[in-house]
Design a protein around this motif. Structure first.
Motif, short mmCIF file in Angstrom:
data_model
loop_
_atom_site.label_atom_id
_atom_site.label_comp_id
_atom_site.label_asym_id
_atom_site.label_seq_id
_atom_site.Cartn_x
_atom_site.Cartn_y
_atom_site.Cartn_z
N CYS A 233 0.82 -1.21 0.00
CA CYS A 233 0.00 0.00 0.00
C CYS A 233 0.86 1.27 0.00
N LEU A 234 1.92 1.25 0.78
CA LEU A 234 2.75 2.45 0.86
C LEU A 234 3.41 2.74 -0.48
N ILE A 235 3.88 1.70 -1.16
CA ILE A 235 4.51 1.89 -2.48
C ILE A 235 3.46 2.33 -3.50
N MET A 236 2.31 1.68 -3.45
CA MET A 236 1.24 2.01 -4.38
C MET A 236 0.77 3.46 -4.20
N ALA A 237 0.71 3.91 -2.96
CA ALA A 237 0.30 5.30 -2.71
C ALA A 237 1.25 6.27 -3.39
N ARG A 238 2.54 5.93 -3.39
CA ARG A 238 3.52 6.81 -4.05
C ARG A 238 3.25 6.87 -5.55
N ARG A 239 2.99 5.73 -6.13
CA ARG A 239 2.73 5.73 -7.58
C ARG A 239 1.46 6.51 -7.92
N LEU A 240 0.43 6.34 -7.10
CA LEU A 240 -0.80 7.09 -7.36
C LEU A 240 -0.59 8.58 -7.14
N ALA A 241 0.27 8.90 -6.19
CA ALA A 241 0.51 10.31 -5.87
C ALA A 241 1.31 11.03 -6.94
N PHE A 242 2.23 10.31 -7.58
CA PHE A 242 3.17 10.98 -8.47
C PHE A 242 3.19 10.45 -9.91
N GLY A 243 2.57 9.32 -10.15
CA GLY A 243 2.63 8.73 -11.48
C GLY A 243 1.86 9.57 -12.50
N ASN A 244 2.46 9.81 -13.64
CA ASN A 244 1.79 10.59 -14.68
C ASN A 244 1.41 9.75 -15.88
N ASP A 245 1.43 8.45 -15.72
CA ASP A 245 1.00 7.57 -16.81
C ASP A 245 -0.51 7.71 -17.00
N ALA A 246 -0.95 7.36 -18.19
CA ALA A 246 -2.35 7.59 -18.56
C ALA A 246 -3.31 6.84 -17.64
N ARG A 247 -2.94 5.60 -17.27
CA ARG A 247 -3.84 4.82 -16.42
C ARG A 247 -4.05 5.49 -15.07
#
Ligand SMILES: [Zn+2]
Length: 704
Positions: A233-247
């Motif tokens: 969850c902690l890693i996933m939160a980072r990706r959701l917070a900063f990821g700029n991919d279309a998905r």
């Protein structure tokens, strides 16, 4: 998943170069394979795992997956190790075997080979494939993206401590406009219970605004000694917070993601299953004796997620990688059970077979007396709150199919990245199926407020071994209700005495005990104050849960309250005046107008009214699944108002109701006139279940 698309590009590049890198052997998939040699081997990289796929060998009983570390020139730097064993029971489609190899350090490069076995007889290995695995998400040079958890930095040798979790959480909050971290409560020992609220470009400002986006919820760690999901969850939160991919942008543009990394911070810090008092919090989501569960349930009332996952680890060596289970309790509305099963069977099993993970029904393969109908378990509590959801259990040991997990870091990485796969799939499921999810919720609320059908105190719906004999060779325990657990005729409500309602309790931690009144309020149930006590009508969205806490026959009741039986279920000719007390109409018919006088209460479901319904200064008005010829006018109510799932011929008007017993609910009605609301405190809500009205909706009901 976009990372799958991304990896397909990498894989194509790999195919293009692998011929020159493959140990001098002719390359891969299309080379001529010897007798019984696996052909067509491919590898696709994803977050923390690599999916191997190959062409089946006729007559093979299983396959071994071998992994060898290599340098950038594909020269072996260590010994080959069999890291996986594929068996036919691990996926729904045996014609296209896949295996998610995991446990390695993300970013390292490997060679893979696969061989068939006939019984114990090993056949030749396939031609190899090579690949560099995906490094931990986030560019090390970009602020925010470059955050790493303690677990990642330590390469899974350590779990992220409470202090580091809070620092990481605060940093994500600080650096991302998409994230708001809210403290939903505190543990017994005072540790914050945080929740990531994530939306794009920013999360909605209030819980009610979040609720309007049909959010989804991941509860990552309730048992403190089961930390694998929390790290995911902690890693996933980072990706959701900063990821700029279309998905990522697409997902967050359409809903709000709620992630509670650690509800049980005290138990995590001490590596114990329970909280600091020893209470198993996943046996307390209905009773909410503990501050952790009380906070969580209060959060549910405000944020109203429509779908959820609850993360655990499970010590069964023979079950799948990812045992899952829907809310099985028979008081859960059928639509919620069905949609939860669809998420698991229709999506997770299918995607698992594509990506190489092995989801299965929790409790399968000799899982024992687990996965039952306790309403105290979040899976069931959420279902009883009309939330589509599943339990997730990470198989704690490698077992026979993952023989290289004696190394603790390998074991932890496999568990955490399998949890991350599940949670990402959950997000994708929610995105693709939101209409079905919200329809299931709407039907469930409509069913519950109608108060029809039997009450089951304990007992589950059956879960098949799907599709037999895969992925689980035996189904979870049946757990059917015995007759003593069934109440065929539901009461119309429960009456609590002053003592039951307000007296101090001793079933919580010292200094933190909450009263029945406080817990009912945390659940969000509506209450009507009457002359000799407090009435909780059954005509509410959480109807299935109410008797499990308030009936003396319940397995783990909160209070053995008095059952209130219907007062009228036949035909009443002419006008009906409710002058005092409670009129409870169930499946009744009233030919004339109904008048509810000051201080009286009307509770009516499945009833046809031949004239208007007028309540002035009533204690409570509950009108569900009924038809009214003429208008409904409710004003000055002091307790609670519910008008839901009704068909009303004329205007519906709510004026000046001051309902300390709960927020007025006006949901899912078909109204033949206007819907007008004014001067109500609090303002009515519809729980995102719209009313249809022929006339205009105005005032406080303009958006309902
Ligand atoms: Zn657990």
């Amino acid at each position: 998943m976009s990372h799958r698309r991304t990896m397909m590009v990498i894989f194509s590049a790999l195919l293009a170069t692998a011929g020159t890198l493959a140990d001098g052997a002719p390359a891969l998939a299309h080379g001529a394979a010897g007798p019984n040699e696996v052909g067509g081997l491919t590898v696709v990289q994803a977050d923390g795992f690599a999916t191997l796929a190959w062409t089946p060998v006729d007559g093979a009983s299983d396959y071994q997956i071998e992994r060898t570390p290599v340098d950038s020139g594909d020269v072996a730097t260590g010994a080959p190790v069999v890291t996986g064993v594929w068996r036919p029971n691990r996926q729904v489609n045996n014609a296209t075997p896949t295996f998610a190899d995991a446990g390695f350090n993300p970013g390292d490069r490997f060679r893979w080979r696969v061989r068939a076995r006939f019984g114990a007889t090993e056949q030749p290995y396939s031609a190899p494939v090579f690949g560099t695995t995906v490094a931990p998400w986030g560019d090390p040079a970009v602020p925010g993206e470059n955050l790493r958890t303690q677990w990642e930095t330590a390469q899974a040798a350590q779990f992220t401590s409470d202090v580091n979790e809070y620092a990481y959480t605060a940093a994500v909050d600080e650096l991302s406009d998409r994230v708001r971290v809210v403290e939903i409560g505190r543990t017994v020992l005072g540790r914050p219970i945080n929740m990531f609220v994530i939306g794009y470009p920013a999360p909605p400002a209030t819980p009610a605004a979040v609720a309007a986006t049909s959010p989804l919820l991941i509860n990552c760690n309730v048992h403190g000694n089961e930390p694998g999901d929390r790290e995911a969850c902690l890693i996933m939160a980072r990706r959701l917070a900063f990821g700029n991919d279309a998905r990522t942008i697409d997902l967050l543009s359409h809903t709000t993601v709620l992630i509670v990394p650690t509800i049980n911070g005290d138990g995590r810090a001490a590596n114990t299953r329970g909280n600091s008092t020893g209470q198993d919090l996943n046996r307390d989501y209905s009773l909410i004796r503990q501050p952790e569960t009380f906070a969580f349930v209060s959060m549910l009332r405000e944020y109203r997620p429509v779908a959820g996952y609850d993360g655990h680890e499970f010590g069964n060596n023979s079950a799948g990688d990812l045992p899952m289970l829907p809310p099985r309790h028979q008081n859960v509305a059928r639509s919620i059970f069905d949609e939860s099963q669809h998420m698991i069977v229709g999506h997770m099993y299918e995607q698992g077979a594509k990506d190489g993970w092995w989801p299965c029904p929790y409790g399968c393969a000799g899982g024992g007396s687990v996965g039952l109908s306790e309403e105290t378990i979040l899976r069931n509590t959420l279902g009883l709150k009309n939330v589509v959801n599943s339990l997730l259990e990470l198989r704690s040991a490698g077992g026979a199919t993952r023989p290289d997990e004696a190394n603790a870091a390998n074991n932890r990485r496999r568990k955490t990245y399998s949890a991350m796969w599940t949670f990402h799939e959950f997000l994708d499921y929610h995105r693709a199926n939101l209409e079905a999810i919200t329809r299931a919720r709407r039907e469930a609320v409509g069913f519950q407020v109608s108060n029809t059908g039997r009450i089951v105190f304990r007992g589950s719906r059956p879960i098949p071994a799907f599709p037999a004999p895969h992925p689980g060779e035996s189904p979870p325990p049946v757990d059917a209700p015995d007759p003593s657990q069934i109440l065929d005729s539901p009461p119309c409500g429960y009456k609590l005495t002053e003592e039951q309602y307000h007296a101090p309790r001793t079933d919580g931690p010292s200094g933190m005990q909450t009263t029945v009144a406080q817990r009912i309020q945390a659940h969000g149930w509506k209450v009507v104050t009457v002359a000799d006590g407090y009435v909780v009508p059954m005509l509410q969205p959480e109807r299935g849960l109410i008797p499990l806490l308030l009936d003396a026959q319940a397995a783990e009741e909160l209070a053995g309250a008095e059952r209130l039986s219907p007062t009228l279920s036949g035909r009443h000719t002419g006008p009906l005046v409710v002058s005092s007390g409670i009129a409870c109409l169930a499946g009744a018919s009233v030919t004339g107008p109904v008048t509810v006088m000051a201080g009286a209460t009307l509770i009516a479901t499945g009833t046809s009214f031949g004239g208007p319904v007028t309540a002035t200064g009533a204690a409570g008005v509950f009108l569900t699944s009924s038809t009214v010829v003429g208008p409904v006018r409710i004003s000055g109510t002091t307790g609670a108002v519910v008008v839901a799932g009704a068909t009303i011929g004329g205007v519906v008007e709510l004026v000046g109701n001051t309902t300390g017993g709960g927020t007025p609910l006006v949901a899912g009605n078909t109204i033949g006139g206007p819907l007008r609301c004014s001067g109500n405190d609090p303002a009515p809500v519809n729980l995102e279940i719209a009313n249809s009205a022929v006339g205009p909706k105005t005032g406080q009901c303009a958006a309902l």
